[in-house]
Design a protein around this motif. Sequence first.
Motif, PDB file in Angstrom:
ATOM      1  N   GLN A   1       0.847  -1.193   0.000  1.00 48.27           N
ATOM      2  CA  GLN A   1       0.000   0.000   0.000  1.00 48.27           C
ATOM      3  C   GLN A   1       0.882   1.243   0.000  1.00 48.27           C
ATOM      4  OE1 GLN A   1      -2.749   0.543  -0.995  1.00 48.27           O
ATOM      5  NE2 GLN A   1      -4.299   0.688   0.604  1.00 48.27           N
ATOM      6  N   VAL A   2       0.402   2.275  -0.680  1.00 42.05           N
ATOM      7  CA  VAL A   2       1.124   3.543  -0.800  1.00 42.05           C
ATOM      8  C   VAL A   2       0.220   4.668  -0.323  1.00 42.05           C
ATOM      9  CG1 VAL A   2       2.152   5.173  -2.414  1.00 42.05           C
ATOM     10  CG2 VAL A   2       2.559   2.717  -2.693  1.00 42.05           C
ATOM     11  N   GLN A   3       0.799   5.600   0.398  1.00 42.08           N
ATOM     12  CA  GLN A   3       0.055   6.774   0.851  1.00 42.08           C
ATOM     13  C   GLN A   3       0.713   8.043   0.307  1.00 42.08           C
ATOM     14  OE1 GLN A   3       1.374   4.556   3.420  1.00 42.08           O
ATOM     15  NE2 GLN A   3      -0.442   3.308   2.965  1.00 42.08           N
ATOM     16  N   LEU A   4      -0.117   8.984  -0.113  1.00 41.40           N
ATOM     17  CA  LEU A   4       0.332  10.310  -0.530  1.00 41.40           C
ATOM     18  C   LEU A   4      -0.304  11.319   0.416  1.00 41.40           C
ATOM     19  CD1 LEU A   4      -0.043  10.160  -4.428  1.00 41.40           C
ATOM     20  CD2 LEU A   4       1.948   9.609  -3.041  1.00 41.40           C
ATOM     21  N   VAL A   5       0.525  12.076   1.105  1.00 36.03           N
ATOM     22  CA  VAL A   5       0.020  13.046   2.073  1.00 36.03           C
ATOM     23  C   VAL A   5       0.382  14.446   1.600  1.00 36.03           C
ATOM     24  CG1 VAL A   5       0.107  13.842   4.453  1.00 36.03           C
ATOM     25  CG2 VAL A   5       0.232  11.391   3.947  1.00 36.03           C
ATOM     26  N   GLY A  26       5.285   4.073   1.936  1.00 35.96           N
ATOM     27  CA  GLY A  26       4.708   2.742   1.820  1.00 35.96           C
ATOM     28  C   GLY A  26       5.540   1.846   0.926  1.00 35.96           C
ATOM     29  N   ASN A  27       4.859   0.977   0.203  1.00 32.98           N
ATOM     30  CA  ASN A  27       5.498  -0.025  -0.653  1.00 32.98           C
ATOM     31  C   ASN A  27       5.986   0.625  -1.948  1.00 32.98           C
ATOM     32  OD1 ASN A  27       6.334  -2.294  -2.016  1.00 32.98           O
ATOM     33  ND2 ASN A  27       4.266  -3.083  -2.388  1.00 32.98           N
ATOM     34  N   ILE A  28       7.122   1.312  -1.870  1.00 39.29           N
ATOM     35  CA  ILE A  28       7.666   2.031  -3.017  1.00 39.29           C
ATOM     36  C   ILE A  28       9.033   1.474  -3.359  1.00 39.29           C
ATOM     37  CG2 ILE A  28       8.393   4.264  -3.915  1.00 39.29           C
ATOM     38  CD1 ILE A  28       6.500   5.563  -1.872  1.00 39.29           C
ATOM     39  N   PHE A  29       9.164   0.914  -4.567  1.00 42.33           N
ATOM     40  CA  PHE A  29      10.479   0.481  -5.024  1.00 42.33           C
ATOM     41  C   PHE A  29      11.193   1.641  -5.697  1.00 42.33           C
ATOM     42  CE2 PHE A  29      13.745  -2.364  -6.246  1.00 42.33           C
ATOM     43  CZ  PHE A  29      14.115  -2.042  -7.540  1.00 42.33           C
ATOM     44  N   LEU A  99       4.462   5.052  -9.748  1.00 38.91           N
ATOM     45  CA  LEU A  99       5.625   4.439  -9.126  1.00 38.91           C
ATOM     46  C   LEU A  99       5.610   2.924  -9.284  1.00 38.91           C
ATOM     47  CD1 LEU A  99       4.296   3.244  -6.303  1.00 38.91           C
ATOM     48  CD2 LEU A  99       4.361   5.648  -5.684  1.00 38.91           C
ATOM     49  N   LYS A 100       6.748   2.335  -8.979  1.00 33.98           N
ATOM     50  CA  LYS A 100       6.918   0.889  -9.084  1.00 33.98           C
ATOM     51  C   LYS A 100       6.832   0.298  -7.678  1.00 33.98           C
ATOM     52  CE  LYS A 100       9.839  -0.282 -12.167  1.00 33.98           C
ATOM     53  NZ  LYS A 100       8.869  -0.724 -13.202  1.00 33.98           N
ATOM     54  N   THR A 101       5.925  -0.658  -7.508  1.00 37.12           N
ATOM     55  CA  THR A 101       5.767  -1.325  -6.219  1.00 37.12           C
ATOM     56  C   THR A 101       6.125  -2.796  -6.363  1.00 37.12           C
ATOM     57  OG1 THR A 101       3.447  -1.880  -6.621  1.00 37.12           O
ATOM     58  CG2 THR A 101       3.898   0.231  -5.590  1.00 37.12           C
ATOM     59  N   LYS A 102       6.515  -3.387  -5.261  1.00 33.92           N
ATOM     60  CA  LYS A 102       6.854  -4.811  -5.257  1.00 33.92           C
ATOM     61  C   LYS A 102       5.584  -5.606  -4.982  1.00 33.92           C
ATOM     62  CE  LYS A 102      10.327  -8.011  -3.529  1.00 33.92           C
ATOM     63  NZ  LYS A 102      11.511  -8.194  -2.666  1.00 33.92           N
ATOM     64  N   THR A 103       5.208  -6.480  -5.916  1.00 36.53           N
ATOM     65  CA  THR A 103       3.962  -7.227  -5.776  1.00 36.53           C
ATOM     66  C   THR A 103       4.188  -8.651  -5.292  1.00 36.53           C
ATOM     67  OG1 THR A 103       4.083  -7.767  -8.122  1.00 36.53           O
ATOM     68  CG2 THR A 103       2.736  -5.872  -7.503  1.00 36.53           C
ATOM     69  N   SER A 104       5.399  -9.168  -5.461  1.00 41.15           N
ATOM     70  CA  SER A 104       5.763 -10.477  -4.914  1.00 41.15           C
ATOM     71  C   SER A 104       7.283 -10.506  -4.800  1.00 41.15           C
ATOM     72  CB  SER A 104       5.253 -11.616  -5.807  1.00 41.15           C
ATOM     73  OG  SER A 104       6.008 -11.669  -7.007  1.00 41.15           O
ATOM     74  N   THR A 107       8.408  -9.982  -8.510  1.00 39.88           N
ATOM     75  CA  THR A 107       7.694  -9.142  -9.468  1.00 39.88           C
ATOM     76  C   THR A 107       7.392  -7.756  -8.929  1.00 39.88           C
ATOM     77  OG1 THR A 107       5.530  -9.954  -8.743  1.00 39.88           O
ATOM     78  CG2 THR A 107       6.610 -11.149 -10.549  1.00 39.88           C
ATOM     79  N   TYR A 108       7.305  -6.845  -9.882  1.00 40.94           N
ATOM     80  CA  TYR A 108       7.001  -5.451  -9.578  1.00 40.94           C
ATOM     81  C   TYR A 108       5.914  -4.980 -10.550  1.00 40.94           C
ATOM     82  CZ  TYR A 108      11.444  -5.730  -7.146  1.00 40.94           C
ATOM     83  OH  TYR A 108      12.459  -6.097  -6.307  1.00 40.94           O
ATOM     84  N   ALA A 109       5.238  -3.930 -10.154  1.00 30.12           N
ATOM     85  CA  ALA A 109       4.203  -3.372 -11.016  1.00 30.12           C
ATOM     86  C   ALA A 109       4.230  -1.859 -10.938  1.00 30.12           C
ATOM     87  CB  ALA A 109       2.828  -3.886 -10.597  1.00 30.12           C
TER      88      ALA A 109
END
Length: 124
Positions: A1-5, A26-29, A99-104, A107-109
């Motif tokens: 999960q990613v948060q933008l404040v 959060g989950n930010i690569f 942004l690119k997040t780690k999904t497993s 893998t990234y998305a």
Amino acid sequence: QVQLVESGGGLVQPGGSLRLSCAASGNIFSINAMGWYRQAPGKERELVATITSGSSTNYADSVKGRFTISRDNAKNTVYLQMNSLKPEDTAVYYCNANLKTKTSYWTYADMNYWGEGTLVTVSS
């Protein structure tokens, strides 16, 4: 999960300045690009400015020369310095991050996220 404040919105007189900030966590690569969009009452959301990871910038014609977008990669934060504000700049300003997040494990998305918005009112 990613948060933008987002922070920095408020009421300002015409000709005044404001600085918006948006911090991603959060989950930010990695972050591909960040930007600001705005939506005025009764209008569609429109692009204000974007900045890539390489610091290439793009601005709406209506804000060129008045607004400056910048980013702090170490803090995953984007800023929007708004000068010479006009009543027509009144809107809710939304932060966007692609942004690119780690999904497993392997893998990234690439994902697109929005902040909740901060209200900017330009009025005397």
